[in-house]
Write an enzyme that holds these catalytic residues in place. Structure first.
Site, PDB file in Angstrom:
ATOM      1  N   GLY A  34       0.795  -1.231   0.000  1.00 28.74           N
ATOM      2  CA  GLY A  34       0.000   0.000   0.000  1.00 28.74           C
ATOM      3  C   GLY A  34       0.823   1.274   0.000  1.00 28.74           C
ATOM      4  N   ARG A  86      -5.890  24.823   6.922  1.00 31.01           N
ATOM      5  CA  ARG A  86      -6.811  25.318   7.958  1.00 31.01           C
ATOM      6  C   ARG A  86      -6.310  25.002   9.368  1.00 31.01           C
ATOM      7  NH1 ARG A  86     -12.582  23.164   6.163  1.00 31.01           N
ATOM      8  NH2 ARG A  86     -11.323  21.380   5.547  1.00 31.01           N
ATOM      9  N   GLN A  87      -5.325  24.103   9.470  1.00 30.42           N
ATOM     10  CA  GLN A  87      -4.776  23.790  10.807  1.00 30.42           C
ATOM     11  C   GLN A  87      -3.576  24.695  11.078  1.00 30.42           C
ATOM     12  OE1 GLN A  87      -4.321  19.657  11.860  1.00 30.42           O
ATOM     13  NE2 GLN A  87      -5.740  19.025  10.256  1.00 30.42           N
ATOM     14  N   LYS A 184     -24.169  37.058  11.833  1.00 28.68           N
ATOM     15  CA  LYS A 184     -24.855  36.278  12.861  1.00 28.68           C
ATOM     16  C   LYS A 184     -25.354  37.236  13.937  1.00 28.68           C
ATOM     17  CE  LYS A 184     -23.002  31.930  13.561  1.00 28.68           C
ATOM     18  NZ  LYS A 184     -22.004  31.022  14.050  1.00 28.68           N
TER      19      LYS A 184
HETATM   20  C1  R5P Z   1     -13.642  28.354   6.744  1.00 27.90           C
HETATM   21  O1  R5P Z   1     -13.021  29.198   7.334  1.00 27.90           O
HETATM   22  C2  R5P Z   1     -13.580  28.205   5.259  1.00 27.90           C
HETATM   23  O2  R5P Z   1     -13.465  29.436   4.610  1.00 27.90           O
HETATM   24  C3  R5P Z   1     -14.806  27.488   4.749  1.00 27.90           C
HETATM   25  O3  R5P Z   1     -15.944  28.278   5.011  1.00 27.90           O
HETATM   26  C4  R5P Z   1     -14.980  26.174   5.416  1.00 27.90           C
HETATM   27  O4  R5P Z   1     -13.755  25.496   5.458  1.00 27.90           O
HETATM   28  C5  R5P Z   1     -15.995  25.334   4.693  1.00 27.90           C
HETATM   29  O5  R5P Z   1     -16.087  24.093   5.332  1.00 27.90           O
HETATM   30  P1  R5P Z   1     -17.398  23.248   5.272  1.00 27.90           P
HETATM   31  O6  R5P Z   1     -17.787  23.080   3.830  1.00 27.90           O
HETATM   32  O7  R5P Z   1     -17.024  21.946   5.921  1.00 27.90           O
HETATM   33  O8  R5P Z   1     -18.462  23.962   6.043  1.00 27.90           O
END
Ligand code: R5P
Length: 287
Positions: A34, A86-87, A184
């Site tokens: 793998g 994102r991390q 929001k």
């Molecule tokens: C977040 O900060 C990004 O800009 C996107 O809004 C997010 O990653 C989208 O993720 P999901 O489709 O899982 O809601």
């Protein structure tokens, strides 16, 4: 010479065509246990551009394998979709900054004079972890041109939160239409509502623009809110169509009219190509 990574074969081919350069033949397969097998079969040129999105851990390994083949050479490396971007923050003790780990691992293979490009990386600060010149390319104008060509009715571009408003502004200003974001409002401990901050979307075609659609949760919520607010039709625009699991089903059930995205990830919705953008950046001047 262009080397296209396992998840960027089409985009690699498009960049090669845009630059009129050879597309290297590569083999991507697996050993019996793998583990990933990578081979760049073509003879290497002097100047090499690697185009390799990293949506999966395997793509990351195969990118490192390609970089090992190219060690010691000055290259241009394009990572159109930079996985783990994102991390980039620590929320709990003991968590890594995975975006930094990725950058440092890639950077270690790059010889002096190499350059790194990403496309709409989630946060540009990740690029500060590269010792080499690293820059982010913006695909928002390309999405804007596609949106303009769709001939929408009284369109407005909306980002699903305040953080993503830059993309909405860039696209809206290019087309010459309004833009806004979903705000929001907390009415009580349990009641929260969301609506466009300033613009009344009722009767209008809305395009919700974000850097990526992953699970589709953010966009599905945005579609429902905008439809509740009387939007005529709701379209989605995204640079990176990650679209994990049942994201597309979620978006269709929410009532999306259409999804447009770029080919940083090669999916059925990837109708806008970033090949020209990459080719111009690598060549250092407009084509
Ligand atoms: C977040 O900060 C990004 O800009 C996107 O809004 C997010 O990653 C989208 O993720 P999901 O489709 O899982 O809601």
């Amino acid at each position: 010479m262009i080397i296209g990574g396992p998840s960027s074969q089409l985009l690699g081919g498009r960049v090669a065509a845009a630059l009129d350069e050879e597309l290297a033949l590569c083999e991507y397969s697996s050993f019996p246990d793998g583990e990933a097998y990578t081979q760049v079969s073509s003879d290497l040129d002097e100047e090499i551009t690697v185009v390799c999105s990293t949506p999966s851990d395997r793509d990351i390994i195969q990118l490192l394998q390609i970089l090992d083949v190219l060690r010691g050479r000055r290259i241009d490396l394009v990572v159109p979709y930079f996985g783990y971007a994102r991390q980039d923050k620590q929320f709990k003790p003991g968590e890594p900054l995975s975006a930094r780990a990725m950058a440092v691992a890639i950077d270690a293979f790059l010889a002096e004079g190499s350059r790194v490009y990403t496309v709409n990386i989630h946060d540009r600060s990740v690029l500060n972890n590269f010792r080499h010149l690293a820059m982010d390319l913006d695909a928002a104008p390309l999405l804007a041109d596609e949106i303009r060509a769709m001939g929408l009715h009284d369109p407005v571009i909306i980002s699903p939160d305040k953080g993503a408003i830059r993309m909405a502004r860039v696209a809206a200003e290019r087309i010459g239409v309004d833009y806004d974001y979903l705000e929001k409002t907390r009415h009580s401990g349990t009641v929260v509502s969301m609506a466009p901050k300033e613009i009344d979307a009722s009767g209008r075609d809305v395009v919700v623009l974000d850097d990526m659609i992953a699970t589709g949760g953010t966009m599905a919520q945005a579609i429902s809110i905008l439809r509740d607010n009387g939007a005529r039709r709701v379209y989605l625009g995204s640079v990176h169509p990650v679209l994990t699991g049942s994201a597309v089903l979620k978006l269709c059930r929410a009532g999306v009219e259409a999804i447009i995205a770029t080919d940083t990830l090669e999916k059925a919705v990837s109708t806008v190509s970033v090949a020209g953008l990459i080719a111009e950046a690598v060549r250092g001047k407009p084509l």
